[in-house]
Write a protein that holds these residues in place. Structure first.
Motif, short mmCIF file in Angstrom:
data_model
loop_
_atom_site.label_atom_id
_atom_site.label_comp_id
_atom_site.label_asym_id
_atom_site.label_seq_id
_atom_site.Cartn_x
_atom_site.Cartn_y
_atom_site.Cartn_z
N PHE A 45 0.85 -1.19 0.00
CA PHE A 45 0.00 0.00 0.00
C PHE A 45 0.88 1.24 0.00
CE2 PHE A 45 -2.50 -3.36 1.96
CZ PHE A 45 -3.69 -3.28 1.27
N GLU A 46 0.77 2.07 -1.01
CA GLU A 46 1.57 3.29 -1.10
C GLU A 46 0.84 4.42 -0.37
OE1 GLU A 46 2.26 4.15 -5.15
OE2 GLU A 46 3.49 2.34 -5.50
N PRO A 47 1.56 5.31 0.32
CA PRO A 47 0.91 6.45 1.01
C PRO A 47 0.32 7.41 -0.01
CG PRO A 47 3.28 6.71 1.07
CD PRO A 47 3.02 5.33 0.49
N PRO A 48 -0.73 8.13 0.40
CA PRO A 48 -1.33 9.07 -0.56
C PRO A 48 -0.36 10.19 -0.89
CG PRO A 48 -2.23 9.39 1.65
CD PRO A 48 -1.41 8.14 1.71
N PRO A 49 -0.45 10.74 -2.06
CA PRO A 49 0.48 11.81 -2.46
C PRO A 49 0.26 13.06 -1.61
CG PRO A 49 -1.28 11.58 -4.05
CD PRO A 49 -1.42 10.43 -3.12
N PRO A 50 1.32 13.83 -1.33
CA PRO A 50 1.16 15.06 -0.52
C PRO A 50 0.33 16.09 -1.28
CG PRO A 50 3.34 14.97 -1.47
CD PRO A 50 2.69 13.65 -1.80
N PRO A 51 -0.35 16.97 -0.53
CA PRO A 51 -1.15 18.00 -1.21
C PRO A 51 -0.24 18.96 -1.95
CG PRO A 51 -1.03 18.44 1.15
CD PRO A 51 -0.43 17.09 0.95
N PRO A 52 -0.75 19.60 -2.94
CA PRO A 52 0.09 20.55 -3.71
C PRO A 52 0.46 21.75 -2.85
CG PRO A 52 -2.22 20.70 -4.37
CD PRO A 52 -2.12 19.50 -3.47
N PRO A 53 1.64 22.31 -3.01
CA PRO A 53 2.07 23.47 -2.19
C PRO A 53 1.20 24.69 -2.50
CG PRO A 53 3.62 23.09 -3.96
CD PRO A 53 2.66 21.93 -4.00
N MET A 54 0.99 25.47 -1.42
CA MET A 54 0.20 26.69 -1.57
C MET A 54 1.02 27.75 -2.29
SD MET A 54 -1.61 26.87 2.19
CE MET A 54 -2.49 28.34 1.66
N GLU A 55 0.35 28.43 -3.11
CA GLU A 55 1.04 29.47 -3.88
C GLU A 55 1.21 30.70 -2.99
OE1 GLU A 55 -1.15 30.24 -7.37
OE2 GLU A 55 -0.85 28.24 -8.24
N GLU A 56 2.42 31.19 -2.88
CA GLU A 56 2.72 32.39 -2.10
C GLU A 56 2.24 33.62 -2.85
OE1 GLU A 56 6.82 32.50 -1.24
OE2 GLU A 56 6.83 30.64 -0.03
#
Length: 238
Positions: A45-56
Motif C-alpha cells: 500500500f503506497e501512502p497518498p500523495p502530498p497535497p500541492p504546495p500553496m502558492e505564495e
C-alpha cells in the motif's frame, strides 16, 4: 534335549510370523490429505500523495525612489540643540532678593582630640614585715568537768545502806529526796561537797551514808579519766 529345544524355537518363530501376517491384513491404511502449495502475492500500500504546495502571494512592489526635491539634510549629531523661548524676555527687569525662613545650618566643628589618661603607676609592694603567727597553746586541762562535758554520764555501781527515820514514819511520811553536789574522783569514788536541797531535814543524815558508800564508773573526757562535779538526787523510801 538340544533337538527338542530347537524344534520348540522353530515352532515359536513360525507362530510369531503367522501372527504378524494376520495383523498386517487387518491394518487400516490412514488416508493422508495432500497439501497444495499456492503462491501468495504481496500487496504494497503506497501512502497518498502530498497535497500541492500553496502558492505564495506575489511580493509588494518596492516604493519608487524619492525625488530629488524631497531630500533634506540630516542634523549634525555633534551639535546640541538649544531650546528657544517663544516668549520675549525683558532683560532690564529688576531681580528681587531671595529669602528663606530657615536659619542656615551651623558650620561643622572639628572634634576635640581625645585626652590620653596617664598610665597608672605600678603598685609598689609594702615593705611591712609579715605578722608573726604565734603557735596556739594547747588547751589547759581543767581540774574538774561538769557532767555535760564528759564523754558520758557515769553509771552507779554500788551505794551505801540507810534506814528510814522513825520520826518521819510516825508523821506518815514514806518517801523523801535529798540532792547533793558531789565530786567524783578519777576512780569513781564520791565526795559530798554540799547539800543542794532536801524534802525533809531528817533525811540528810541517812542520805549521807548512802552517798559515802557509793561508787561510780570513772568519769572520762576524750577517753581519759578525769574528776567531775555533778548533782546527785538520792531518793529514800520506807
Amino acid at each position: 534335549m538340544n533337538l527338542k529345544s530347537t524344534i520348540t524355537g522353530i515352532a515359536a518363530s513360525a507362530i510369531l510370523l503367522a501372527v504378524l501376517g494376520v495383523a498386517r491384513l487387518f491394518t487400516v491404511e490412514s488416508q493422508v490429505p495432500e497439501l497444495e502449495i499456492r503462491e501468495i502475492e504481496t500487496a504494497i500500500f503506497e501512502p497518498p500523495p502530498p497535497p500541492p504546495p500553496m502558492e505564495e502571494p506575489p511580493p509588494d512592489a518596492p516604493p519608487p525612489p524619492p525625488a530629488l526635491t524631497s531630500v533634506s539634510s540630516l542634523p549634525d549629531p555633534s551639535r546640541v540643540p538649544i531650546p528657544q523661548a517663544q516668549v520675549p524676555m525683558d532683560i532690564t527687569a529688576p531681580v528681587e532678593n531671595f529669602f528663606t525662613d530657615l536659619a542656615p545650618a551651623p558650620l561643622p566643628v572639628a572634634p576635640e582630640p581625645a585626652r590620653t589618661r596617664p598610665a597608672p603607676r605600678p603598685s609598689v609592694p609594702s615593705l611591712k614585715p609579715a605578722p608573726v603567727r604565734r603557735p596556739t597553746p594547747p588547751p589547759v586541762a581543767k581540774s574538774h568537768y561538769n557532767a555535760n562535758e564528759l564523754d558520758g554520764t557515769p553509771r552507779l555501781l554500788r551505794h551505801g545502806s540507810a534506814t528510814f527515820p522513825s520520826s518521819l514514819s510516825r508523821q506518815g511520811v514514806k518517801r523523801g529526796t535529798v540532792t547533793f553536789e558531789v565530786e567524783l574522783s578519777t576512780s569513781g569514788s564520791v565526795s559530798i561537797l554540799r547539800v543542794v536541797s532536801s524534802t525533809h531535814a531528817d533525811l540528810v543524815a541517812p542520805a549521807r551514808r548512802v552517798a559515802n558508800g557509793a561508787r561510780f564508773t570513772p568519769p572520762k573526757k576524750s577517753g581519759q579519766p578525769v574528776k567531775a562535779i555533778m548533782r546527785w538526787p538520792i531518793v529514800i523510801e520506807k
